[in-house]
Design a protein around this motif. Sequence first.
Motif, PDB file in Angstrom:
ATOM      1  N   ASN A 128       3.079   9.805  -5.179  1.00 38.66           N
ATOM      2  CA  ASN A 128       3.203   8.921  -4.032  1.00 38.66           C
ATOM      3  C   ASN A 128       3.632   9.725  -2.804  1.00 38.66           C
ATOM      4  O   ASN A 128       4.768  10.204  -2.722  1.00 38.66           O
ATOM      5  CB  ASN A 128       4.228   7.824  -4.331  1.00 38.66           C
ATOM      6  N   LEU A 129       2.733   9.864  -1.825  1.00 35.62           N
ATOM      7  CA  LEU A 129       3.002  10.679  -0.648  1.00 35.62           C
ATOM      8  C   LEU A 129       3.796   9.930   0.425  1.00 35.62           C
ATOM      9  O   LEU A 129       4.151  10.513   1.446  1.00 35.62           O
ATOM     10  CB  LEU A 129       1.689  11.186  -0.063  1.00 35.62           C
ATOM     11  N   CYS A 130       4.073   8.648   0.188  1.00 37.84           N
ATOM     12  CA  CYS A 130       4.899   7.903   1.137  1.00 37.84           C
ATOM     13  C   CYS A 130       6.389   8.114   0.860  1.00 37.84           C
ATOM     14  O   CYS A 130       7.226   7.804   1.708  1.00 37.84           O
ATOM     15  CB  CYS A 130       4.581   6.413   1.069  1.00 37.84           C
ATOM     16  N   ALA A 131       6.716   8.568  -0.315  1.00 42.87           N
ATOM     17  CA  ALA A 131       8.118   8.708  -0.714  1.00 42.87           C
ATOM     18  C   ALA A 131       8.539  10.169  -0.704  1.00 42.87           C
ATOM     19  O   ALA A 131       7.792  11.047  -1.131  1.00 42.87           O
ATOM     20  CB  ALA A 131       8.316   8.127  -2.110  1.00 42.87           C
ATOM     21  N   ASP A 132       9.726  10.438  -0.177  1.00 45.24           N
ATOM     22  CA  ASP A 132      10.365  11.736  -0.356  1.00 45.24           C
ATOM     23  C   ASP A 132      11.877  11.534  -0.321  1.00 45.24           C
ATOM     24  O   ASP A 132      12.357  10.397  -0.455  1.00 45.24           O
ATOM     25  CB  ASP A 132       9.868  12.764   0.669  1.00 45.24           C
ATOM     26  N   VAL A 170       0.840  -1.198   0.000  1.00 45.83           N
ATOM     27  CA  VAL A 170       0.000   0.000   0.000  1.00 45.83           C
ATOM     28  C   VAL A 170       0.876   1.249   0.000  1.00 45.83           C
ATOM     29  O   VAL A 170       1.869   1.330   0.725  1.00 45.83           O
ATOM     30  CB  VAL A 170      -0.929   0.048   1.235  1.00 45.83           C
ATOM     31  N   SER A 171       0.522   2.193  -0.836  1.00 41.45           N
ATOM     32  CA  SER A 171       1.047   3.554  -0.743  1.00 41.45           C
ATOM     33  C   SER A 171      -0.145   4.498  -0.860  1.00 41.45           C
ATOM     34  O   SER A 171      -1.275   4.051  -1.094  1.00 41.45           O
ATOM     35  CB  SER A 171       2.084   3.836  -1.835  1.00 41.45           C
ATOM     36  N   PHE A 172       0.112   5.795  -0.686  1.00 47.58           N
ATOM     37  CA  PHE A 172      -0.990   6.759  -0.701  1.00 47.58           C
ATOM     38  C   PHE A 172      -0.662   7.868  -1.688  1.00 47.58           C
ATOM     39  O   PHE A 172       0.412   8.472  -1.635  1.00 47.58           O
ATOM     40  CB  PHE A 172      -1.220   7.332   0.703  1.00 47.58           C
ATOM     41  N   ALA A 173      -1.592   8.108  -2.596  1.00 51.54           N
ATOM     42  CA  ALA A 173      -1.384   9.102  -3.645  1.00 51.54           C
ATOM     43  C   ALA A 173      -2.273  10.316  -3.403  1.00 51.54           C
ATOM     44  O   ALA A 173      -3.358  10.214  -2.821  1.00 51.54           O
ATOM     45  CB  ALA A 173      -1.686   8.500  -5.016  1.00 51.54           C
ATOM     46  N   ASP A 227       6.720  11.675   6.450  1.00 49.90           N
ATOM     47  CA  ASP A 227       6.023  11.619   7.736  1.00 49.90           C
ATOM     48  C   ASP A 227       4.766  10.758   7.630  1.00 49.90           C
ATOM     49  O   ASP A 227       4.413  10.020   8.563  1.00 49.90           O
ATOM     50  CB  ASP A 227       5.650  13.029   8.197  1.00 49.90           C
ATOM     51  N   LEU A 228       4.068  10.842   6.508  1.00 51.45           N
ATOM     52  CA  LEU A 228       2.862  10.043   6.319  1.00 51.45           C
ATOM     53  C   LEU A 228       3.185   8.561   6.420  1.00 51.45           C
ATOM     54  O   LEU A 228       2.454   7.787   7.064  1.00 51.45           O
ATOM     55  CB  LEU A 228       2.219  10.363   4.971  1.00 51.45           C
ATOM     56  N   LEU A 229       4.277   8.131   5.781  1.00 58.68           N
ATOM     57  CA  LEU A 229       4.670   6.730   5.842  1.00 58.68           C
ATOM     58  C   LEU A 229       4.999   6.326   7.280  1.00 58.68           C
ATOM     59  O   LEU A 229       4.555   5.261   7.750  1.00 58.68           O
ATOM     60  CB  LEU A 229       5.879   6.488   4.938  1.00 58.68           C
ATOM     61  N   ARG A 230       5.755   7.154   7.978  1.00 58.85           N
ATOM     62  CA  ARG A 230       6.133   6.837   9.347  1.00 58.85           C
ATOM     63  C   ARG A 230       4.903   6.761  10.255  1.00 58.85           C
ATOM     64  O   ARG A 230       4.799   5.875  11.115  1.00 58.85           O
ATOM     65  CB  ARG A 230       7.133   7.870   9.866  1.00 58.85           C
ATOM     66  N   HIS A 231       3.946   7.664  10.046  1.00 59.87           N
ATOM     67  CA  HIS A 231       2.727   7.619  10.846  1.00 59.87           C
ATOM     68  C   HIS A 231       1.902   6.368  10.534  1.00 59.87           C
ATOM     69  O   HIS A 231       1.287   5.781  11.438  1.00 59.87           O
ATOM     70  CB  HIS A 231       1.887   8.869  10.590  1.00 59.87           C
ATOM     71  N   ALA A 232       1.879   5.965   9.274  1.00 58.54           N
ATOM     72  CA  ALA A 232       1.142   4.752   8.898  1.00 58.54           C
ATOM     73  C   ALA A 232       1.750   3.523   9.567  1.00 58.54           C
ATOM     74  O   ALA A 232       1.030   2.659  10.094  1.00 58.54           O
ATOM     75  CB  ALA A 232       1.153   4.592   7.374  1.00 58.54           C
ATOM     76  N   ILE A 233       3.085   3.444   9.563  1.00 58.91           N
ATOM     77  CA  ILE A 233       3.757   2.322  10.215  1.00 58.91           C
ATOM     78  C   ILE A 233       3.484   2.342  11.719  1.00 58.91           C
ATOM     79  O   ILE A 233       3.196   1.302  12.333  1.00 58.91           O
ATOM     80  CB  ILE A 233       5.268   2.360   9.929  1.00 58.91           C
ATOM     81  N   GLY A 234       3.539   3.527  12.319  1.00 58.27           N
ATOM     82  CA  GLY A 234       3.249   3.637  13.742  1.00 58.27           C
ATOM     83  C   GLY A 234       1.829   3.223  14.072  1.00 58.27           C
ATOM     84  O   GLY A 234       1.581   2.553  15.090  1.00 58.27           O
ATOM     85  N   GLY A 235       0.886   3.585  13.218  1.00 57.99           N
ATOM     86  CA  GLY A 235      -0.498   3.187  13.445  1.00 57.99           C
ATOM     87  C   GLY A 235      -0.680   1.686  13.356  1.00 57.99           C
ATOM     88  O   GLY A 235      -1.401   1.086  14.170  1.00 57.99           O
ATOM     89  N   MET A 236      -0.019   1.060  12.381  1.00 54.81           N
ATOM     90  CA  MET A 236      -0.115  -0.396  12.272  1.00 54.81           C
ATOM     91  C   MET A 236       0.483  -1.075  13.495  1.00 54.81           C
ATOM     92  O   MET A 236      -0.054  -2.069  14.002  1.00 54.81           O
ATOM     93  CB  MET A 236       0.579  -0.870  11.000  1.00 54.81           C
ATOM     94  N   LYS A 237       1.586  -0.537  13.985  1.00 53.93           N
ATOM     95  CA  LYS A 237       2.212  -1.113  15.179  1.00 53.93           C
ATOM     96  C   LYS A 237       1.277  -0.998  16.385  1.00 53.93           C
ATOM     97  O   LYS A 237       1.102  -1.958  17.144  1.00 53.93           O
ATOM     98  CB  LYS A 237       3.527  -0.404  15.453  1.00 53.93           C
ATOM     99  N   ALA A 238       0.659   0.151  16.538  1.00 48.60           N
ATOM    100  CA  ALA A 238      -0.209   0.374  17.695  1.00 48.60           C
ATOM    101  C   ALA A 238      -1.450  -0.515  17.658  1.00 48.60           C
ATOM    102  O   ALA A 238      -1.962  -0.928  18.702  1.00 48.60           O
ATOM    103  CB  ALA A 238      -0.615   1.846  17.753  1.00 48.60           C
ATOM    104  N   LEU A 239      -1.940  -0.814  16.474  1.00 49.75           N
ATOM    105  CA  LEU A 239      -3.199  -1.553  16.329  1.00 49.75           C
ATOM    106  C   LEU A 239      -2.996  -3.020  16.001  1.00 49.75           C
ATOM    107  O   LEU A 239      -3.972  -3.741  15.755  1.00 49.75           O
ATOM    108  CB  LEU A 239      -4.065  -0.899  15.249  1.00 49.75           C
TER     109      LEU A 239
END
Length: 313
Positions: A280-284, A271-274, A291-303
């Motif tokens: 692609n907003l996950c890549a810079d 999954v990526s987010f456009a 930051d979006l990618l890092r927040h997504a990973i953090g959310g998956m870890k928390a849940l």
Amino acid sequence: MPANPVADPEECRAFMTAHPEVRFVEVVFTGLTGVPRGKRLRIDELPAVYDYGRFLPGSILVVDTQGADCEDTGLVWEDGDADRRARPVPGTLTLAPWLGPDVAEVMLSMYELDGAPNDLDPRHVLRRVLDRYAADGLTPVAACELEFYLVDMARGPNGEVLPARSVRTGRRPEGIQVYGLPELEDHAPFLRELWDTADIMGLPLEGAISEFAPAQVELTLHHKPDAMAAADDAVRYKRAVKGIAPRHGCEATFMAKPWADRAGSGFHVHVSFADATGANLCADDRPEGSDLLRHAIGGMKALMGDCMAILAP
């Protein structure tokens, strides 16, 4: 919340005109366990499914992986196993060649009798999630990748599962041989039919590799800026794999761990987010991503703990 789109009856009429050889159609609903269930209909019953829908019992929403009713849900006896209204998913009416030259299939999505989306249909659950992304101006770009083993249809002397023999040599595979080409050639007829079937069904099936254990295979499905379609692709692809394998003297198992001492089979969701431009907003430029990618990973870890109810039911 807008419901998932329902297929236009014209899709059914056009299909029947283009395929007069079809005599039967399997209507397929996939519930919370990911196991497809449904009915086989005569082709003359299909137009009514498109015009109004097909009644299915509410208990089909909550059966377990072995097909037994889950009575504690209150959707079996407490409500009289009341009917729900199953309606066809656009673009999923295709030939199902492994079932014979006169058989088709179509996916269904579940609604209440008044037309409201059923809360327990996984497609409607995903639609609610996608609506939240759309409200934030984001489009998930997704693809599914499923590993599986090809195993003998007959079991070993102690009832054990055995890797499928090579159709070229008749030998049973040994060793890992990840990315091995002879290991793919051992099952070339199966792979050829799988690719041909995917083309007929409109599935974006790509390349194959020999995975990290004897008779373990992985193929990729091309990503789409439509996570719902990507999920439908995975369901239809998995059903085709399991249907085609017996035609080549073996079975396909997507079990996570058929052998305790060999590599497990993964179900990878990419999954990526456009944004609205397709960027692609996950890549810079940062190695760790946006930051979006890092927040997504953090959310998956928390849940992750809560997600196990779905990931390992």
